[in-house]
Write an enzyme that holds these catalytic residues in place. Structure first.
Site, PDB file in Angstrom:
ATOM      1  CG  ASP A 295      -2.038   0.988   1.202  1.00 20.38           C
ATOM      2  OD1 ASP A 295      -2.241   1.629   0.155  1.00 20.38           O
ATOM      3  OD2 ASP A 295      -2.717   1.144   2.230  1.00 20.38           O
ATOM      4  CG  HIS A 471      -7.233   5.336   1.116  1.00 18.78           C
ATOM      5  ND1 HIS A 471      -7.124   5.008   2.445  1.00 18.78           N
ATOM      6  CD2 HIS A 471      -7.497   6.659   1.091  1.00 18.78           C
ATOM      7  CE1 HIS A 471      -7.318   6.092   3.182  1.00 18.78           C
ATOM      8  NE2 HIS A 471      -7.542   7.103   2.386  1.00 18.78           N
ATOM      9  CG  HIS A 472      -3.115   3.890  -3.844  1.00 18.37           C
ATOM     10  ND1 HIS A 472      -2.201   4.843  -4.237  1.00 18.37           N
ATOM     11  CD2 HIS A 472      -4.327   4.475  -3.958  1.00 18.37           C
ATOM     12  CE1 HIS A 472      -2.836   5.957  -4.581  1.00 18.37           C
ATOM     13  NE2 HIS A 472      -4.126   5.755  -4.412  1.00 18.37           N
ATOM     14  CB  ALA A 473      -4.831  -2.361  -0.308  1.00 16.64           C
TER      15      ALA A 473
END
Ligand SMILES: Cc1cc2nc3c(=O)[nH]c(=O)nc-3n(C[C@H](O)[C@H](O)[C@H](O)COP(=O)(O)OP(=O)(O)OC[C@H]3O[C@@H](n4cnc5c(N)ncnc54)[C@H](O)[C@@H]3O)c2cc1C
Length: 540
Positions: A295, A471-473
């Protein structure tokens, strides 16, 4: 248990990827497609108004509201990890930033044993996604479903930032999505006439009338069922009722980087010892499920400005009323704001070959409400420093066999020394920008980290104590060849060792791309739809 009729494709999750898949796979009226979504229809008005992303961050009616497990590297905090739980998934609650990343990101995926995933192969899909009328470069798309707009609001602030960046050696880049990303740029955003253009709006709603496409909301998948090693059915709950759907063709997981590995584990696909420990019957021993989670972690810095040129001071009293009117009439102003107004892509160090650091710049600040729930009362702007290609790795795993229990998420933020170094470099770069002569007339007090923090170890400690996810899992069902024991899917996105089961979402990325992940996920789904349809033609 209530059953629904046989489908050719059962897709789990109506997020960025799921909406693309549902639209493309149902183009052929001969294919019966079922799309299951745990969340509701996307009717919440804050989904559609750009500034509403700050509201939906905390809204359990459209958001899974996950939290990370406490970790010493981030001061034992449970960091908020929102994920969309609504038609459109995270594309319905995201910050609308549109980036593709670097060609080298995808070339590295291909070089790791995933033929067909280099940038040249993905470019047609990036073009197919978008309608970017403001960008003429031949690599851009002009008739795709997702509209791309750029806000030129707050021209005085933008001009000062561009001049400050120039004094730091960072030139203005008119289009970071057409090749080189380095420099400062106005943020490109997935908006249509000023309103959010989610995957649901762009792909799904226009085709809701197709008789061969069934969309079920409030339908949370609990388990995939297998006949031997072939996926044949999805069990789900809808309005408290146990239901199932049979798949003649394929089950396609598009439940996202948290949901997809969780559902695989609940279905008996994962590390055999781990699953047995939870009392889950093992279908396939795939130790990579839930591992390799990555992330983007951000460290924020905030400066007051000497003039009222940010959105903070417009968020109260009569000025707020004028902002409402501006948005209603022109789709500009405070209510049009998203996660970023401008972006900087830079190198953390002169010796680094490619940009490895992003600064997102927002014309407001939220230091008085660290969970982003309200703007500060003074004029201020914020920077978020993001190491673009983090080396830290984490995991997401089921805690029990109960599908209603949230999984344990350990992203491993700041575990790797290189991520620590780039984060500190980002905090320093934002300070350098503000301290330029070009910005001097606007420069106010440094609110955070605070002028008293100078040394690298102090800045790193600040990042550990206050940093957040952007919020880039990705990566938790990593794509890789069969001889890679930690790979979950092959280059066709088929789950290794199982039949009629694919994963198509952000979880398949072997490594994060150098940017935000919505468009890369849409491109993955567009390519996957082509592959699935090609396989169906061969089988027919
Ligand atoms: C708050 C936030 C801000 C972001 N900002 C940006 C940005 O500005 N720009 C950008 O490019 N990216 C951004 N991202 C990231 C980007 O939106 C995601 O990477 C992308 O949407 C992921 O798509 P996906 O299809 O993998 O998953 P998602 O879009 O998350 O979709 C998964 C879907 O599956 C559903 N689901 C999960 N489990 C089940 C189940 N068991 N049964 C049924 N349905 C299920 C979920 O409810 C959801 O609708 C942001 C993300 C968030 C959360």
């Amino acid at each position: 248990m209530t059953g629904v009729a046989d489908f050719d494709y059962v897709i789990v999750g109506a997020g960025s990827a799921g909406c693309v898949l549902a639209a493309r796979l149902s183009e052929n009226p001969a294919h019966r497609v079922l799309l299951l979504e745990a969340g509701p229809e996307d009717r919440n008005r804050w989904i559609h108004i750009p500034i509403g992303f700050g509201k939906t961050l905390h809204d359990a009616s459209v958001n899974w509201l996950y939290r990370t497990e406490p970790d010493a590297a981030t001061a034992q905090r449970k960091i908020m990890l929102p994920r969309g739980k609504v038609l459109g998934g995270s594309s319905s609650i995201n910050g609308h930033v549109v980036t593709r990343g670097l060609a080298q990101d995808y070339d590295a995926w291909a070089a790791a044993g995933n033929p067909g995933w280099d940038f040249a192969a993905l470019l047609p899909y990036f073009r197919k996604i978008e309608n970017a009328p403001g960008f003429a470069h031949p690599t851009r798309g002009h008739d795709g479903p997702v509209n791309v707009e750029t806000s030129k609001d707050l021209p005085r602030l933008s001009a000062a930032l561009i001049a400050a960046a120039a004094q730091c050696g960072l030139a203005y880049n008119p289009d970071y999505n057409s090749g080189a990303i380095e420099g400062i740029a106005h943020c490109q955003r997935s908006l249509r006439r000023g309103l959010r253009d989610s995957a649901a709006k762009a792909y799904l709603h226009p085709v809701r009338g197709r008789p061969n496409l069934v969309v079920e909301c409030g339908a949370q998948a609990a388990r995939i069922r297998f006949a031997g090693m072939r996926a044949v059915r999805v069990d789900y709950r809808q309005n408290g009722v146990a239901c199932h759907a049979s798949a003649r063709g394929e089950v396609i997981l598009a439940a996202g980087a948290i949901g997809s590995p969780h559902l695989l584990e609940l279905s008996g696909v994962g590390n055999a010892a781990r699953l047995q420990g939870l009392g889950i019957e093992v279908v396939a021993n795939l130790p990579g499920v839930g591992e390799n989670l990555q992330d983007h972690f951000i460290a924020r810095s905030v400066w007051k400005t000497t003039r009222a040129i940010t959105f903070n001071e417009r968020a109260r009293g009569w000025r707020l009323l004028t902002q409402i009117a501006r948005f209603g009439l022109f789709r500009t102003g405070l209510f049009s704001a998203g996660a970023a107004h401008m972006l900087i892509f830079a190198r953390s160090d002169r010796t680094v070959a490619l940009p490895d650091l992003e600064l997102t710049i927002t014309p407001f600040s939220v230091t008085q409400s660290p969970d982003f729930s309200g703007l500060d009362s003074f004029p201020a702007l914020s920077f978020a420093a993001v190491p673009l290609r983090p080396r830290s790795r984490g995991s997401v795993h089921a805690r029990s066999a109960n599908s209603d229990q949230a999984p344990a998420i350990r992203p491993g933020y700041l575990a790797h020394e290189e991520d620590q170094r780039v984060t500190v470099a980002g905090l320093k770069l934002s300070r350098q920008l503000i301290e330029t002569a070009a910005f001097s007339r606007l420069r106010g007090e440094e609110v955070s980290p605070g002028a008293q923090l100078h040394r690298d170890d102090e800045l790193l400690a600040y990042a550990r104590q206050t940093g957040l996810s952007i919020h880039h899992a990705v990566g938790s069902c990593r794509m890789g060849p069969a001889d890679d024991c930690m790979a979950v899917v092959d280059a066709g996105l088929r789950v290794h060792g199982l039949g009629a089961l694919r994963v198509v979402d952000a979880s398949i990325m072997p490594a994060l791309v150098s940017g935000h992940t919505n468009f890369p996920t849409l491109a993955i789904a567009e390519k996957a739809a082509d592959m699935i349809l090609a396989d169906a033609r061969v089988a027919a």
